[in-house]
Design a protein around this motif. Sequence first.
Motif, mmCIF file in Angstrom:
data_model
loop_
_atom_site.group_PDB
_atom_site.id
_atom_site.type_symbol
_atom_site.label_atom_id
_atom_site.label_comp_id
_atom_site.label_asym_id
_atom_site.label_seq_id
_atom_site.Cartn_x
_atom_site.Cartn_y
_atom_site.Cartn_z
ATOM 1 N N LYS A 114 1.032 3.782 -3.598
ATOM 2 C CA LYS A 114 0.769 5.233 -3.590
ATOM 3 C C LYS A 114 1.719 6.071 -4.169
ATOM 4 O O LYS A 114 1.625 6.961 -5.096
ATOM 5 N N THR A 152 0.859 -1.225 0.043
ATOM 6 C CA THR A 152 0.017 0.056 -0.111
ATOM 7 C C THR A 152 0.890 1.326 0.076
ATOM 8 O O THR A 152 0.602 2.295 -0.809
ATOM 9 N N ARG A 193 -4.956 4.634 -3.580
ATOM 10 C CA ARG A 193 -5.535 6.229 -3.746
ATOM 11 C C ARG A 193 -4.894 7.098 -3.179
ATOM 12 O O ARG A 193 -4.130 7.067 -1.934
ATOM 13 N N LEU A 226 -7.486 -2.195 -4.423
ATOM 14 C CA LEU A 226 -8.024 -2.207 -3.133
ATOM 15 C C LEU A 226 -8.726 -3.549 -2.834
ATOM 16 O O LEU A 226 -8.781 -4.080 -1.798
ATOM 17 N N ALA A 271 -12.016 -1.681 2.204
ATOM 18 C CA ALA A 271 -10.874 -2.105 1.799
ATOM 19 C C ALA A 271 -10.799 -3.661 1.285
ATOM 20 O O ALA A 271 -10.052 -4.143 0.968
ATOM 21 N N ASP A 319 -4.146 -0.330 -0.987
ATOM 22 C CA ASP A 319 -4.856 0.888 -1.249
ATOM 23 C C ASP A 319 -3.933 1.870 -1.811
ATOM 24 O O ASP A 319 -3.245 2.538 -1.523
#
Lengths: 281, 169
Positions: free
Chosen positions: A188, A184, A247, A240, A270, A245
């Motif tokens: 990003k 995660t 985002r 997700l 999630a 994740d």
Amino acid sequence: MTALVLDLQSAARPFLSELGELPSLADPTAAQRTWRARMVNEHVSARVFGALLGQAMAAGLSAQRQTQLADFACEELRHARQCAAVVQALGGAAVAELPNLPAVPQHAEVDPLQALLRNIVSVCCLSETVAVALIRAETLQIGPPGLRSLLDQILADEVGHAQFGWSLLRELAPLPAALEQGLTSYAKVAMDHVIEHELAHLPDHRGFGPAAAQVGVCSGRAARALLADTLATVVAPGLLSLGIDARTPRLSQLCEEFAVPAGVCVIHTAKASDLQWAKLA
Amino acid sequence: MPLHAAHDARSIHLRALRAAAAVALGAACSSTAGQNVVAVANDTGQSDSTLTAHDAAAGADTAGAPDSSPADSPVADSSAADTAASPDVAAQDGASGDAQTGETMGGKPDCKALGLDMGACCTALTTWCEAAFANDQEARNTCIFGPNYDSSTGCTPWGPPAPPAMAVA
């Protein structure tokens, strides 16, 4: 240091005959430039899959998956020759300076599997999935059958490259919590990276008319909107659902700019079981 | 004018998005994501069968080209897969589907029928297609997801530069 030159004039010839004649444009400059840039991008991306092969060996992936990665590198080199043939068919020279080539990160600070998966997320799940959407859009606008056939081959390969990553992650799911967290954090970074990379390569224009679109010079503005939609409604939710994740505020900003409904970018759950998808309509 | 040149910008955008969804979300054909993407496509006023017909026609543009063998073009030239199993054609048209069981005359699940358990139906479709096209991955993909991954079977394929060098803290 002297710049390295990529000269595919001879290597492109076998593809030239398959391509057939392309319509003559009043000003072919934009089309030549577009395909020459693709030639370079495809050529240098072979090294990315080459690096992934080494990481796959270190992480203990199956021999079949290792072979696939080696094949992917060869496919990227072929794409470069195919794009070079288009440059020539448009009356240009398939010669270009190579850019500086950043090293493919090995992520030595984490274990071999996470190191590999970081790059898989970036390359397959982000970059190549976006490529599938962009190239698919382009195939729908291409005119000459020979050029359509060439682009179809490239699209088919890109699908394979993207599928490799998604299927590998699904095989490994559910990921251990620590790996989910590690990926995660990295996803990003990779998300923002792909956004900046793509925006830098998708000029903000509305195309050069139907004639140019039929030889692959489409609206950069439309491509940017497709980028936003693909990342927000396909890639981010797909990751997700695997516990990753990706985002970021930059993605939200992109959604806002291209009017992707806000709900899509603000998914609060999630897990695949309760993943909520906002309506796009 | 070539057939594909007639697409409007919205239609191109949605078809491209569905291709990406097919790849990324692939195996999760029960995913709401895929259904939304398909729903959006339908919002354009085109039915799935219209999209399939178009894509089949577009595929025909290259079907005779020397390098358009299924192995080379799993996405774009999937017409071979359609013709390899004739019951599929009827199934994709939706003409012979049983809305209760989601099963066609030829036994291939029809996951376009309303009211079905999409997850179960797409799992059954996957099983059917894997048996029908055991040795042809491209044909199998078309059987499950439709030509060009257009989701015309009712199943969005399961839900799916150099990476950045910066280290994660």
